[in-house]
Each structure stands twice: as C-alpha cells, then as structure tokens.
Write an enzyme that holds these catalytic residues in place. Sequence first.
Site, PDB file in Angstrom:
ATOM      1  CG  ASP A 126       3.918  -9.126  15.009  1.00 54.34           C
ATOM      2  OD1 ASP A 126       3.434  -7.969  14.996  1.00 54.34           O
ATOM      3  OD2 ASP A 126       3.264 -10.139  15.318  1.00 54.34           O
TER       4      ASP A 126
ATOM      5  CE  LYS B 219      -3.911   5.088  11.394  1.00 66.72           C
ATOM      6  NZ  LYS B 219      -2.523   4.964  10.961  1.00 66.72           N
TER       7      LYS B 219
ATOM      8  N   GLY C 239       0.787  -1.230   0.000  1.00 66.56           N
ATOM      9  CA  GLY C 239       0.000   0.000   0.000  1.00 66.56           C
ATOM     10  C   GLY C 239       0.821   1.284   0.000  1.00 66.56           C
ATOM     11  CB  ILE C 240       0.382   4.374   2.049  1.00 77.01           C
ATOM     12  CG1 ILE C 240      -1.076   4.633   1.628  1.00 77.01           C
ATOM     13  CG2 ILE C 240       1.128   5.677   2.285  1.00 77.01           C
ATOM     14  CD1 ILE C 240      -1.958   5.211   2.740  1.00 77.01           C
TER      15      ILE C 240
ATOM     16  CE1 TYR D  23      -6.794   2.615  10.842  1.00 77.96           C
ATOM     17  CE2 TYR D  23      -8.333   4.411  10.441  1.00 77.96           C
ATOM     18  CZ  TYR D  23      -7.190   3.701  10.104  1.00 77.96           C
ATOM     19  OH  TYR D  23      -6.428   4.112   9.021  1.00 77.96           O
TER      20      TYR D  23
ATOM     21  N   GLY E  81       0.423  -0.152   9.771  1.00 75.38           N
ATOM     22  CA  GLY E  81      -0.832   0.016  10.478  1.00 75.38           C
ATOM     23  C   GLY E  81      -1.823  -1.039  10.060  1.00 75.38           C
TER      24      GLY E  81
HETATM   25  N1  LIG Z   1      -5.842   2.887   2.920  1.00 79.91           N
HETATM   26  C1  LIG Z   1      -6.511   3.858   3.512  1.00 79.91           C
HETATM   27  O1  LIG Z   1      -7.643   4.193   3.112  1.00 79.91           O
HETATM   28  C2  LIG Z   1      -5.868   4.616   4.649  1.00 79.91           C
HETATM   29  C3  LIG Z   1      -6.483   5.807   5.070  1.00 79.91           C
HETATM   30  C4  LIG Z   1      -5.914   6.520   6.106  1.00 79.91           C
HETATM   31  C5  LIG Z   1      -4.763   6.058   6.728  1.00 79.91           C
HETATM   32  N2  LIG Z   1      -4.209   4.889   6.307  1.00 79.91           N
HETATM   33  C6  LIG Z   1      -3.004   4.434   7.014  1.00 79.91           C
HETATM   34  O2  LIG Z   1      -1.964   4.236   6.094  1.00 79.91           O
HETATM   35  C7  LIG Z   1      -1.031   3.313   6.636  1.00 79.91           C
HETATM   36  C8  LIG Z   1      -0.691   2.289   5.573  1.00 79.91           C
HETATM   37  O3  LIG Z   1      -1.870   1.548   5.285  1.00 79.91           O
HETATM   38  P1  LIG Z   1      -2.214   0.959   3.848  1.00 79.91           P
HETATM   39  O4  LIG Z   1      -3.586   1.407   3.540  1.00 79.91           O
HETATM   40  O5  LIG Z   1      -1.123   1.205   2.912  1.00 79.91           O
HETATM   41  O6  LIG Z   1      -2.365  -0.587   4.261  1.00 79.91           O
HETATM   42  P2  LIG Z   1      -1.618  -1.915   3.821  1.00 79.91           P
HETATM   43  O7  LIG Z   1      -2.326  -3.007   4.516  1.00 79.91           O
HETATM   44  O8  LIG Z   1      -1.514  -1.962   2.343  1.00 79.91           O
HETATM   45  O9  LIG Z   1      -0.158  -1.716   4.419  1.00 79.91           O
HETATM   46  C9  LIG Z   1       0.084  -1.770   5.810  1.00 79.91           C
HETATM   47  C10 LIG Z   1       1.450  -2.397   6.033  1.00 79.91           C
HETATM   48  O10 LIG Z   1       1.672  -2.439   7.453  1.00 79.91           O
HETATM   49  C11 LIG Z   1       2.235  -3.689   7.758  1.00 79.91           C
HETATM   50  N3  LIG Z   1       1.923  -4.115   9.104  1.00 79.91           N
HETATM   51  C12 LIG Z   1       0.698  -4.328   9.639  1.00 79.91           C
HETATM   52  N4  LIG Z   1       0.813  -4.844  10.861  1.00 79.91           N
HETATM   53  C13 LIG Z   1       2.137  -4.974  11.118  1.00 79.91           C
HETATM   54  C14 LIG Z   1       2.873  -5.468  12.203  1.00 79.91           C
HETATM   55  N5  LIG Z   1       2.284  -5.978  13.294  1.00 79.91           N
HETATM   56  N6  LIG Z   1       4.218  -5.444  12.122  1.00 79.91           N
HETATM   57  C15 LIG Z   1       4.851  -4.975  11.023  1.00 79.91           C
HETATM   58  N7  LIG Z   1       4.199  -4.482   9.951  1.00 79.91           N
HETATM   59  C16 LIG Z   1       2.851  -4.494   9.997  1.00 79.91           C
HETATM   60  C17 LIG Z   1       1.570  -4.661   6.775  1.00 79.91           C
HETATM   61  O11 LIG Z   1       2.297  -5.875   6.654  1.00 79.91           O
HETATM   62  C18 LIG Z   1       1.525  -3.842   5.511  1.00 79.91           C
HETATM   63  O12 LIG Z   1       2.666  -4.026   4.704  1.00 79.91           O
HETATM   64  C19 LIG Z   1      -1.698   2.701   7.872  1.00 79.91           C
HETATM   65  O13 LIG Z   1      -1.163   3.309   9.030  1.00 79.91           O
HETATM   66  C20 LIG Z   1      -3.149   3.085   7.706  1.00 79.91           C
HETATM   67  O14 LIG Z   1      -3.839   3.196   8.924  1.00 79.91           O
HETATM   68  C21 LIG Z   1      -4.725   4.155   5.282  1.00 79.91           C
END
Ligand SMILES: NC(=O)c1ccc[n+]([C@@H]2O[C@H](COP(=O)([O-])OP(=O)(O)OC[C@H]3O[C@@H](n4cnc5c(N)ncnc54)[C@H](O)[C@@H]3O)[C@@H](O)[C@H]2O)c1
Length: 249
Positions: free
Chosen positions: A40, A151, A11-12, A147, A70
């Site tokens: 982890d 945040k 993701g991000i 959540y 996250g």
């Molecule tokens: N996607 C959305 O709509 C959105 C909106 C607002 C904020 N966010 C935030 O953006 C951030 C990235 O999220 P994303 O949407 O890219 O999600 P994603 O699931 O694609 O990526 C999250 C990454 O975090 C890693 N992760 C999760 N738990 C973990 C752990 N216990 N130990 C190590 N790594 C861990 C995962 O393996 C994954 O690679 C997060 O903090 C999320 O809350 C996302």
Amino acid sequence: MSIAITGSGSGIGAATATALAAAGHDVIGIDLRNADVTADLTDPAARAAAVDAVLERAGGVLDGLVLCAGVGPHVPDPNLVVEINYRATVAFLDALLPALRKGESPAAVVVSSVASTHIKWEDNPIAKGTEAESFAQAGDFAGQYAYASSKNAVTVAVRQRAVEWGEAGVRLNTVAPGSVDTPLLQAGMDDPRYGDAIRNFVAPIGRNGTPEEIASLITYLVSPQAGFIHGAQFVIDGGIDAKVRPTAV
Ligand SMILES: NC(=O)c1ccc[n+]([C@@H]2O[C@H](COP(=O)([O-])OP(=O)(O)OC[C@H]3O[C@@H](n4cnc5c(N)ncnc54)[C@H](O)[C@@H]3O)[C@@H](O)[C@H]2O)c1
C-alpha cells in the site's frame, strides 16, 4: 531487461505491464494486490519495503521504471490523493535512481495527467505546503483540486530532476493522458460531484483513450528508440488540451 511498474494490477499499468512483457522485458509489478510486490503505497514504510523487494528481485539493477499507481478525485480523503499520486511517485523515483544508473539504456516514465495543466505550480498548495488547509476549504471540489495539484506536482518533480537524471544517464519523462477508459475514470463518472464534468470533457477525437494506447507511448518512451527524449511531458488526450488551451505551447 528488468522494468519495475507500480499500479500494474489495473488499467494503464496493467496494459503497460502486458506490453512490456510482450516486448521481452522482465516486468516487476507493484500494486495493492495480484502483483509481484504487494504494497500500500500510501504508507511510507510500505513504500520503503516495496523498494527493497524490487531491488532484491532485480538484483540491484533496473533498466526501466514506470510509475502508474494513482487514485482519482473521487477518493474521500484529498490528502491521500497527494500521498499516492505525488509523494509515493517521488519516493520511488529517488529511491530507485541508483539502481537505474546501473541499467542498460535506462529510462523512467511517470504517468501524470492533462489535469497537471489545470493549476500553475505557483498556485499549487503542494508547492506552498498548504495542502491540508487548502483542500479543507475547497468543499466538494477538494478531490479535483487535490488531483490536479498532485499531477501538477509530479510533472514539476520530473522536470526538476531532468538535469541530475540526464547527467546520470537515466532518461525521465511524463505522459499526460486525458480521459482513458479504466476503473479510475469509471469511479469518477459514478461520483455525483464529478460525473457530469468528466462526461462533458470530450476530446475532439470523439472518444476516450484505451489503456493500450497509453501503454504504447510508455513502451516507446522506455525503449532505446526514444534515446533523445528526456525531461518532457507527452500529452495523449485525443486533442482535449489543444481544445481547452489552444495558445499554450
Ligand atoms: N484513466 C484516466 O482517465 C487517467 C487520466 C489521466 C491520468 N491517469 C493516471 O493513470 C494512472 C493509472 O490510472 P488508471 O486509470 O489506470 O487507474 P486504475 O484504477 O485502473 O489503476 C490504478 C492502479 O493503482 C493502484 N493503486 C492505487 N492506490 C494504490 C496504493 N495505495 N498502493 C498501491 N497501488 C495503488 C490500484 O490498485 C490500481 O491497480 C494513475 O496515476 C492516474 O491518475 C488516468
């Protein structure tokens, strides 16, 4: 320039790691799998070991830090949401500040969320130390409650560090995305408790964001071009916050 990034595997975080590497940085990715440092981050001992591994790879000096790892509201245990989104993030900030102080134009960015505005710090169970009881009483909405609380708490944690970090010469900001097309958002949409609410959370701009759009803002914020930006939160949400809270500034 060495930049460490948690959540680099998806993701991000993955889009940001790619963008930072393309900008010529030496990127140290931290994630559950397929990363330079696998850990982890729910486990405090694993966090400490990951910090040590990052410091070893970076030779004790970091120029940037991006905290993306996250989980979303769909995770079965709401306390885990707080552990990863809030506690692991704060642990990394505090443990890596000394290495950032030695860096060149150092800066850190924490990925918060527009959900940080859905609860006030005064009402946040993390602030009150009542999260386990509060989430237990929240029934089906415990995940969403956890959540938003996590945040809100990371955004507050960044603002609370603005003076110390500014005086240390290390910039620190948050980005607060709205809905971004990633596996995390998809998992929320697939959850019968939250799917409709997420689908109805449509930005005025008429679409979700892409991970690359968030990565672009993060890359700017860690760059020297953002040299006067510190202690701030950047909403990047296609206008959803302005739609929901038009008078909040
Ligand atoms: N996607 C959305 O709509 C959105 C909106 C607002 C904020 N966010 C935030 O953006 C951030 C990235 O999220 P994303 O949407 O890219 O999600 P994603 O699931 O694609 O990526 C999250 C990454 O975090 C890693 N992760 C999760 N738990 C973990 C752990 N216990 N130990 C190590 N790594 C861990 C995962 O393996 C994954 O690679 C997060 O903090 C999320 O809350 C996302």
